[in-house]
Write a protein that holds these residues in place. Structure first.
Motif, PDB file in Angstrom:
ATOM      1  N   GLY A 131       0.859  -1.063  -0.082  1.00 34.07           N
ATOM      2  CA  GLY A 131      -0.091   0.066  -0.007  1.00 34.07           C
ATOM      3  C   GLY A 131       0.957   1.140  -0.014  1.00 34.07           C
ATOM      4  N   ARG A 132       1.901   1.201   0.357  1.00 32.31           N
ATOM      5  CA  ARG A 132       2.979   2.325   0.474  1.00 32.31           C
ATOM      6  C   ARG A 132       3.201   3.047  -0.872  1.00 32.31           C
ATOM      7  NH1 ARG A 132       6.519   2.432   4.891  1.00 32.31           N
ATOM      8  NH2 ARG A 132       7.206   4.635   3.995  1.00 32.31           N
ATOM      9  N   PHE A 133       3.314   2.307  -1.732  1.00 28.99           N
ATOM     10  CA  PHE A 133       3.716   2.653  -3.141  1.00 28.99           C
ATOM     11  C   PHE A 133       2.611   2.662  -4.217  1.00 28.99           C
ATOM     12  CE2 PHE A 133       7.629   1.249  -0.983  1.00 28.99           C
ATOM     13  CZ  PHE A 133       8.077   2.411  -0.643  1.00 28.99           C
ATOM     14  N   ASP A 134       1.253   2.720  -3.837  1.00 34.71           N
ATOM     15  CA  ASP A 134       0.156   2.638  -4.767  1.00 34.71           C
ATOM     16  C   ASP A 134       0.067   3.793  -5.353  1.00 34.71           C
ATOM     17  OD1 ASP A 134      -0.294  -0.113  -3.627  1.00 34.71           O
ATOM     18  OD2 ASP A 134      -2.065   0.562  -2.542  1.00 34.71           O
ATOM     19  N   GLU A 135       0.489   4.917  -4.891  1.00 35.55           N
ATOM     20  CA  GLU A 135       0.504   6.142  -5.542  1.00 35.55           C
ATOM     21  C   GLU A 135       1.270   6.158  -6.876  1.00 35.55           C
ATOM     22  OE1 GLU A 135       3.764   9.186  -4.057  1.00 35.55           O
ATOM     23  OE2 GLU A 135       3.407   7.660  -2.381  1.00 35.55           O
ATOM     24  N   PHE A 136       2.094   5.214  -7.034  1.00 35.73           N
ATOM     25  CA  PHE A 136       2.892   5.219  -8.452  1.00 35.73           C
ATOM     26  C   PHE A 136       2.185   4.225  -9.492  1.00 35.73           C
ATOM     27  CE2 PHE A 136       6.201   5.506  -5.220  1.00 35.73           C
ATOM     28  CZ  PHE A 136       6.534   7.090  -5.467  1.00 35.73           C
ATOM     29  N   SER A 137       0.966   3.781  -9.202  1.00 41.46           N
ATOM     30  CA  SER A 137       0.288   3.067 -10.171  1.00 41.46           C
ATOM     31  C   SER A 137      -0.413   3.822 -11.402  1.00 41.46           C
ATOM     32  CB  SER A 137      -0.999   2.335  -9.483  1.00 41.46           C
ATOM     33  OG  SER A 137      -1.661   3.414  -8.781  1.00 41.46           O
ATOM     34  N   SER A 138      -0.163   5.037 -11.270  1.00 42.74           N
ATOM     35  CA  SER A 138      -0.361   5.972 -12.461  1.00 42.74           C
ATOM     36  C   SER A 138       0.924   5.944 -13.642  1.00 42.74           C
ATOM     37  CB  SER A 138      -0.803   7.253 -12.261  1.00 42.74           C
ATOM     38  OG  SER A 138       0.362   8.177 -11.586  1.00 42.74           O
ATOM     39  N   LEU A 139       1.990   5.618 -12.815  1.00 45.60           N
ATOM     40  CA  LEU A 139       3.117   5.308 -13.672  1.00 45.60           C
ATOM     41  C   LEU A 139       3.580   4.226 -14.303  1.00 45.60           C
ATOM     42  CD1 LEU A 139       5.566   7.839 -11.322  1.00 45.60           C
ATOM     43  CD2 LEU A 139       4.581   8.487 -13.438  1.00 45.60           C
ATOM     44  N   CYS A 140       3.291   3.236 -13.465  1.00 40.81           N
ATOM     45  CA  CYS A 140       3.473   1.786 -13.633  1.00 40.81           C
ATOM     46  C   CYS A 140       2.876   0.778 -12.921  1.00 40.81           C
ATOM     47  CB  CYS A 140       5.073   1.523 -13.563  1.00 40.81           C
ATOM     48  SG  CYS A 140       5.516   1.457 -11.794  1.00 40.81           S
ATOM     49  N   GLU A 141       2.905  -0.371 -13.282  1.00 41.57           N
ATOM     50  CA  GLU A 141       2.153  -1.491 -12.616  1.00 41.57           C
ATOM     51  C   GLU A 141       2.977  -1.553 -11.162  1.00 41.57           C
ATOM     52  OE1 GLU A 141       1.111  -6.267 -12.803  1.00 41.57           O
ATOM     53  OE2 GLU A 141       2.049  -5.203 -14.415  1.00 41.57           O
ATOM     54  N   VAL A 142       2.046  -1.706  -9.947  1.00 40.63           N
ATOM     55  CA  VAL A 142       2.775  -1.906  -8.731  1.00 40.63           C
ATOM     56  C   VAL A 142       2.470  -3.168  -8.331  1.00 40.63           C
ATOM     57  CG1 VAL A 142       3.012  -1.021  -6.299  1.00 40.63           C
ATOM     58  CG2 VAL A 142       2.492   0.342  -8.299  1.00 40.63           C
ATOM     59  N   VAL A 143       3.379  -4.094  -7.732  1.00 40.74           N
ATOM     60  CA  VAL A 143       3.271  -5.554  -7.437  1.00 40.74           C
ATOM     61  C   VAL A 143       3.894  -5.731  -6.014  1.00 40.74           C
ATOM     62  CG1 VAL A 143       3.783  -7.998  -7.812  1.00 40.74           C
ATOM     63  CG2 VAL A 143       3.094  -6.219  -9.763  1.00 40.74           C
ATOM     64  N   TYR A 144       3.215  -6.243  -5.215  1.00 42.99           N
ATOM     65  CA  TYR A 144       4.026  -6.296  -3.729  1.00 42.99           C
ATOM     66  C   TYR A 144       3.918  -8.237  -3.389  1.00 42.99           C
ATOM     67  CZ  TYR A 144       2.399  -1.680  -2.824  1.00 42.99           C
ATOM     68  OH  TYR A 144       2.294  -0.409  -2.702  1.00 42.99           O
ATOM     69  N   PHE A 145       5.363  -8.545  -3.384  1.00 35.61           N
ATOM     70  CA  PHE A 145       5.410  -9.951  -3.188  1.00 35.61           C
ATOM     71  C   PHE A 145       5.486 -10.389  -1.711  1.00 35.61           C
ATOM     72  CE2 PHE A 145       8.066  -9.229  -7.136  1.00 35.61           C
ATOM     73  CZ  PHE A 145       7.135 -10.175  -7.882  1.00 35.61           C
ATOM     74  N   PRO A 146       4.938 -11.429  -1.479  1.00 38.83           N
ATOM     75  CA  PRO A 146       5.040 -11.973   0.072  1.00 38.83           C
ATOM     76  C   PRO A 146       6.505 -12.189   0.455  1.00 38.83           C
ATOM     77  CG  PRO A 146       4.086 -13.774  -1.231  1.00 38.83           C
ATOM     78  CD  PRO A 146       4.231 -12.328  -2.280  1.00 38.83           C
ATOM     79  N   ARG A 147       7.092 -11.801   1.679  1.00 36.99           N
ATOM     80  CA  ARG A 147       8.286 -12.192   2.101  1.00 36.99           C
ATOM     81  C   ARG A 147       8.394 -13.476   2.341  1.00 36.99           C
ATOM     82  NH1 ARG A 147      10.865  -7.766   4.559  1.00 36.99           N
ATOM     83  NH2 ARG A 147      11.837  -9.320   6.107  1.00 36.99           N
TER      84      ARG A 147
END
Length: 133
Positions: free
Chosen positions: A100-116
């Motif tokens: 959720g911390r970098f969702d703001e960049f979804s207008s620039l590119c796809e944002v994907v978070y991977f499980p640790r």
């Protein structure tokens, strides 16, 4: 056909299998993987301590991986958008501890978070090593 560029960021201190897995997963989403390694000063600001390995050593380690195409120094968390634009990234990947911390960049590119990777933590490794020495 355009090359699909993936970008990710991290400290990559006390390099372990969790780091390898997240970088390989990131690389699997595109044709080119660009990695921002946190500067020593940034690490002090965000974690309150210097990394065990220097910025130059961490860059050398990450650069040696076959899944990584390019490495640069990440000077500031606030410059993520600039880095995405500079490297023309199509995908930003991060560990889900940043979810959720970098969702703001979804207008620039796809944002994907991977499980640790379960049971692997750089902080826990450092604490364990310190406790046995």
């Amino acid at each position: 056909m355009n090359e699909r560029t993936v970008i990710t960021f991290g400290t990559f201190d006390v390099f372990h299998v969790g780091h390898v897995r997240i970088l390989e997963r990131a690389a699997s989403l595109g044709d080119r993987l660009v990695v921002g390694v946190s500067a020593d000063a940034l690490n002090v600001r965000k974690k309150g301590r210097a990394p065990v390995f220097s910025q130059e050593e961490r860059i050398e380690i990450v650069s040696a991986l076959r899944c990584v195409d390019e490495v640069f120094v990440e000077e500031s968390l606030e410059l993520k958008g600039d880095y995405i634009r500079k490297f023309e990234a199509d995908v930003l990947t991060m560990g889900d501890d940043w979810k959720g911390r970098f969702d703001e960049f979804s207008s620039l590119c796809e944002v994907v978070y991977f499980p640790r990777t379960p049971s692997v933590s750089t902080t826990a490794l450092i604490e364990h090593i310190a406790s046995i020495t």
